[in-house]
Design a protein around this motif. Structure first.
Motif, short mmCIF file in Angstrom:
data_model
loop_
_atom_site.label_atom_id
_atom_site.label_comp_id
_atom_site.label_asym_id
_atom_site.label_seq_id
_atom_site.Cartn_x
_atom_site.Cartn_y
_atom_site.Cartn_z
N PHE A 87 0.84 -1.20 0.00
CA PHE A 87 0.00 0.00 0.00
C PHE A 87 0.87 1.25 0.00
O PHE A 87 0.62 2.20 -0.75
CB PHE A 87 -0.88 -0.01 1.25
N LEU A 88 1.92 1.24 0.84
CA LEU A 88 2.84 2.39 0.88
C LEU A 88 3.52 2.58 -0.46
O LEU A 88 3.82 3.69 -0.88
CB LEU A 88 3.89 2.19 1.97
N ILE A 140 -11.38 7.20 3.28
CA ILE A 140 -12.09 6.29 4.20
C ILE A 140 -12.30 4.94 3.53
O ILE A 140 -12.11 3.88 4.15
CB ILE A 140 -13.43 6.91 4.63
N ALA A 141 -12.67 4.96 2.24
CA ALA A 141 -12.92 3.70 1.55
C ALA A 141 -11.65 2.86 1.49
O ALA A 141 -11.69 1.65 1.76
CB ALA A 141 -13.44 3.98 0.15
N TYR A 142 -10.52 3.50 1.17
CA TYR A 142 -9.26 2.77 1.10
C TYR A 142 -8.92 2.14 2.45
O TYR A 142 -8.61 0.95 2.54
CB TYR A 142 -8.12 3.71 0.70
N ILE A 143 -8.96 2.96 3.52
CA ILE A 143 -8.55 2.46 4.83
C ILE A 143 -9.46 1.33 5.28
O ILE A 143 -9.00 0.29 5.76
CB ILE A 143 -8.54 3.60 5.86
N ALA A 144 -10.78 1.54 5.11
CA ALA A 144 -11.72 0.53 5.60
C ALA A 144 -11.54 -0.78 4.85
O ALA A 144 -11.52 -1.86 5.46
CB ALA A 144 -13.15 1.04 5.44
N LEU A 190 1.96 4.47 7.32
CA LEU A 190 0.91 4.41 6.29
C LEU A 190 -0.23 5.35 6.62
O LEU A 190 -0.72 6.11 5.77
CB LEU A 190 0.39 2.99 6.18
N PHE A 191 -0.65 5.37 7.91
CA PHE A 191 -1.79 6.21 8.26
C PHE A 191 -1.43 7.69 8.15
O PHE A 191 -2.25 8.51 7.72
CB PHE A 191 -2.27 5.86 9.67
N GLN A 192 -0.19 8.05 8.54
CA GLN A 192 0.22 9.46 8.37
C GLN A 192 0.17 9.86 6.90
O GLN A 192 -0.30 10.94 6.54
CB GLN A 192 1.63 9.67 8.92
N GLU A 193 0.66 8.94 6.06
CA GLU A 193 0.70 9.23 4.63
C GLU A 193 -0.72 9.42 4.09
O GLU A 193 -0.99 10.39 3.37
CB GLU A 193 1.37 8.03 3.92
N ILE A 194 -1.63 8.54 4.48
CA ILE A 194 -3.01 8.65 4.01
C ILE A 194 -3.63 9.95 4.51
O ILE A 194 -4.33 10.64 3.78
CB ILE A 194 -3.83 7.43 4.48
N LYS A 195 -3.33 10.31 5.75
CA LYS A 195 -3.89 11.55 6.30
C LYS A 195 -3.42 12.75 5.50
O LYS A 195 -4.21 13.65 5.20
CB LYS A 195 -3.46 11.71 7.76
N THR A 196 -2.13 12.81 5.17
CA THR A 196 -1.65 13.98 4.44
C THR A 196 -2.19 14.00 3.02
O THR A 196 -2.50 15.07 2.50
CB THR A 196 -0.11 14.02 4.40
#
Lengths: 131, 65
Positions: free
Chosen positions: A40-41, A77-81, B54-60
């Motif tokens: 994902f990263l 939100i869709a991606y994370i969920a 990953l969550f920081q990246e998605i947040k930004t």
């Protein structure tokens, strides 16, 4: 050719997971989660460039930034969920995974409510008064 | 965090399984369980760090606050 890298990482991780699952299933789960996060990263940089282009287009066409940011938040939100639900489903907890998907849907709906109300108001204005 | 972390996690898993078996053969069941737990915590730390990234990246990227 990043797709070759991604497929290679996936294949190697799958083989390692199969080897470890025999001995310690919990390590296999952690390895699967790690691989998913890593892939994902890997892709999130590409998504970033696409979204930059979309923002640029939206700015040029004069769409209010509220709509754009709402849509981007909904996509996020869709991606994370989806991501979390898939990892949890891999670990065999289907019920928790479906709750996460449900939560994602509810949060998306809650974010879309202002846009829906704007659409309803627009439609009501289009209708002839007193008809 | 790069791709070698995947091999690190797999290696830790295999080593922990081996140590677990050896300790069990020696009759130290409780030690074997502690080794498994500590290995799991170490691996979990790696995963949680990457998850945070990953969550920081998605947040930004997706314009969260």
């Amino acid at each position: 050719m990043e797709i070759i890298q991604i497929v290679g990482i996936g294949l190697i991780a799958t083989i390692l997971i199969l080897v470890i699952r025999e001995q310690k299933p919990i390590f296999a789960f952690v390895l699967a989660a790690f691989t998913g996060i890593y892939l994902f990263l890997f892709l999130i940089g590409k998504i970033d460039t696409v979204i930059k282009v979309l923002e640029n287009l939206a700015n040029r066409s004069g769409i209010p930034t509220v709509y754009m940011s709402t849509i981007l938040k909904i996509i996020g939100i869709a991606y994370i969920a989806e991501f979390g639900a898939q990892i949890i489903r891999d670990a065999g907890q289907d019920s928790i995974a479906s709750k996460i998907e449900f939560a994602g849907k509810v949060l998306i709906l809650a974010m879309a409510v202002p846009i829906i109300s704007i659409i309803v108001e627009t439609v009501l204005n289009l209708l002839p008064a007193g008809g | 965090m790069d791709i070698s972390a995947i091999f690190q996690i797999a290696g830790i898993g295999i080593m922990i399984a081996m140590i677990h078996t050896v300790l069990k053969q020696m009759g130290k069941e409780d030690m074997a369980h502690w080794v498994t737990l500590i290995g799991f915590v170490v691996v979990l730390f790696m995963v949680v760090r990457l998850l945070n990234e990953l969550f920081q990246e998605i947040k930004t990227i997706f314009l969260f606050q």
